[in-house]
Write an enzyme that holds these catalytic residues in place. Structure first.
Site, mmCIF file in Angstrom:
data_model
loop_
_atom_site.group_PDB
_atom_site.id
_atom_site.type_symbol
_atom_site.label_atom_id
_atom_site.label_comp_id
_atom_site.label_asym_id
_atom_site.label_seq_id
_atom_site.Cartn_x
_atom_site.Cartn_y
_atom_site.Cartn_z
ATOM 1 N N GLU A 58 1.063 -1.428 0.046
ATOM 2 C CA GLU A 58 0.179 -0.159 -0.009
ATOM 3 C C GLU A 58 0.983 1.142 -0.057
ATOM 4 O OE1 GLU A 58 -2.504 2.505 -0.334
ATOM 5 O OE2 GLU A 58 -3.587 0.629 0.016
ATOM 6 N N ASP A 85 5.139 1.589 -4.535
ATOM 7 C CA ASP A 85 4.357 1.241 -5.533
ATOM 8 C C ASP A 85 4.754 -0.380 -5.735
ATOM 9 O OD1 ASP A 85 3.816 0.122 -8.327
ATOM 10 O OD2 ASP A 85 3.523 2.182 -9.028
ATOM 11 N N ASP A 107 -7.856 0.776 -7.663
ATOM 12 C CA ASP A 107 -8.212 2.207 -8.283
ATOM 13 C C ASP A 107 -8.971 1.885 -9.331
ATOM 14 O OD1 ASP A 107 -7.591 3.377 -5.734
ATOM 15 O OD2 ASP A 107 -5.530 3.694 -6.537
ATOM 16 N N LYS A 111 -12.236 8.335 -15.094
ATOM 17 C CA LYS A 111 -12.264 9.132 -16.226
ATOM 18 C C LYS A 111 -11.476 8.202 -17.444
ATOM 19 C CE LYS A 111 -12.286 13.646 -14.271
ATOM 20 N NZ LYS A 111 -11.259 14.797 -14.126
ATOM 21 N N ASP A 143 -15.805 -3.043 -8.445
ATOM 22 C CA ASP A 143 -17.392 -2.653 -8.510
ATOM 23 C C ASP A 143 -17.476 -1.810 -9.704
ATOM 24 O OD1 ASP A 143 -15.483 -0.880 -6.928
ATOM 25 O OD2 ASP A 143 -17.294 -0.085 -6.134
ATOM 26 N N THR A 176 -14.750 -5.673 2.319
ATOM 27 C CA THR A 176 -14.280 -4.622 2.810
ATOM 28 C C THR A 176 -14.773 -3.350 2.829
ATOM 29 O OG1 THR A 176 -13.384 -4.131 0.411
ATOM 30 C CG2 THR A 176 -11.991 -5.419 1.430
HETATM 31 C C1 LIG Z 1 -9.785 1.376 -3.881
HETATM 32 S S1 LIG Z 1 -8.713 1.066 -2.626
HETATM 33 C C2 LIG Z 1 -8.632 -0.497 -2.157
HETATM 34 C C3 LIG Z 1 -8.321 -0.829 -0.891
HETATM 35 C C4 LIG Z 1 -8.756 -2.399 -0.158
HETATM 36 N N1 LIG Z 1 -8.156 -3.346 -1.047
HETATM 37 C C5 LIG Z 1 -10.166 -2.619 0.004
HETATM 38 O O1 LIG Z 1 -10.775 -3.304 -0.847
HETATM 39 O O2 LIG Z 1 -10.646 -2.072 0.823
HETATM 40 C C6 LIG Z 1 -7.111 0.625 -3.942
HETATM 41 C C7 LIG Z 1 -5.796 0.857 -3.016
HETATM 42 O O3 LIG Z 1 -4.776 0.692 -3.748
HETATM 43 C C8 LIG Z 1 -3.727 1.329 -3.788
HETATM 44 N N2 LIG Z 1 -2.809 1.053 -4.669
HETATM 45 C C9 LIG Z 1 -3.088 1.788 -6.008
HETATM 46 N N3 LIG Z 1 -1.945 1.570 -6.724
HETATM 47 C C10 LIG Z 1 -1.030 0.919 -6.144
HETATM 48 C C11 LIG Z 1 0.324 0.406 -6.533
HETATM 49 N N4 LIG Z 1 0.903 0.374 -7.510
HETATM 50 N N5 LIG Z 1 0.910 -0.094 -5.313
HETATM 51 C C12 LIG Z 1 0.521 -0.367 -4.200
HETATM 52 N N6 LIG Z 1 -0.671 0.050 -3.516
HETATM 53 C C13 LIG Z 1 -1.608 0.579 -4.575
HETATM 54 C C14 LIG Z 1 -4.026 2.658 -3.346
HETATM 55 O O4 LIG Z 1 -3.449 3.159 -2.481
HETATM 56 C C15 LIG Z 1 -5.473 2.365 -2.575
HETATM 57 O O5 LIG Z 1 -5.618 2.320 -1.161
#
Ligand SMILES: C[S@@+](CC[C@H](N)C(=O)[O-])C[C@H]1O[C@@H](n2cnc3c(N)ncnc32)[C@H](O)[C@@H]1O
Length: 197
Positions: A58, A85, A107, A111, A143, A176
């Site tokens: 994360e 990352d 994520d 857009k 989703d 979650t």
């Molecule tokens: C929409 S949230 C979902 C969080 C969790 N998996 C849940 O279902 O509650 C997506 C998460 O992925 C993390 N994230 C996005 N790209 C990432 C990357 N390249 N490496 C690590 N984490 C990443 C973001 O910071 C964000 O907290």
């Protein structure tokens, strides 16, 4: 992710204790958990599968602070954390290293002009595929309908090029915060499970 709380910030003092060290993880059953958010699913999964080691990734400090809080509270010993990352860590992994990959609610980059920022893409699969052991599985849940469509379109590339076959039998159910919000807002949840042949 919201603003960081004092408790999350204090928990970050322990981050060094939990950082992922790939060389210590050989011969383990490794699960890569990408983008764990506040870490509730990750902690519950680690508790349910104590024989596995979770590499939890994360980038948000508030989420990392939350997960460290859960690790400390429940004395979880099978999670390590990577706080950048995930693709940077994947660059360091040996081949045939991962048993499972969990990507819950990546994520959506809603857009159209931002869709190229979405994590799950052909490039990502090129990077991930050699790291997977035979029979490794990838679990994805989203989703967002058009992200699910994008993943379905990749399905053909996955089966022909990467020999990743779409299968059933999700091993662990946990809702979650993003899952619950999607249900509340009336969005359908699409789940994908791929197995490396
Ligand atoms: C929409 S949230 C979902 C969080 C969790 N998996 C849940 O279902 O509650 C997506 C998460 O992925 C993390 N994230 C996005 N790209 C990432 C990357 N390249 N490496 C690590 N984490 C990443 C973001 O910071 C964000 O907290």
């Amino acid at each position: 992710m919201g603003r960081i709380t004092a408790a999350q910030k204090a928990n970050l003092n322990d981050l060094d204790l939990y950082k992922t060290k790939i060389k210590d993880l050989k011969n383990k059953n490794i699960v890569l958990d990408i983008g764990f958010g506040n870490g509730e699913y990750t902690a519950a999964y680690a508790n349910a599968f104590q024989e596995k080691h979770l590499i939890a990734t994360e980038v948000y400090l508030s989420g990392i602070g939350s997960l460290i809080g859960l690790i400390n509270k429940y004395k979880i010993s099978n999670i390590s954390i990577f706080d950048e990352d995930v693709r940077l860590l994947m660059d360091q992994m040996p081949k045939d290293f991962l048993d499972s990959v969990n990507i819950l609610f990546p994520d959506p980059w809603q857009k159209a002009k931002h869709h190229k920022r979405r994590l799950i893409s052909e490039d990502f699969l090129y990077q991930l595929h050699p790291l997977l052991k035979p029979n490794a599985r990838i679990f994805v849940r989203t989703d967002w309908e058009d992200y699910a469509e994008q993943i379905s379109e990749l399905d053909e590339v996955m089966s022909s090029h990467f020999r990743l076959k779409r299968t059933q039998n999700i091993e662990f159910e946990f809702e979650t915060r993003f899952h619950q919000r999607a249900i509340k807002e009336g969005r359908e949840i699409n789940s994908f499970l791929f197995t490396k042949l």
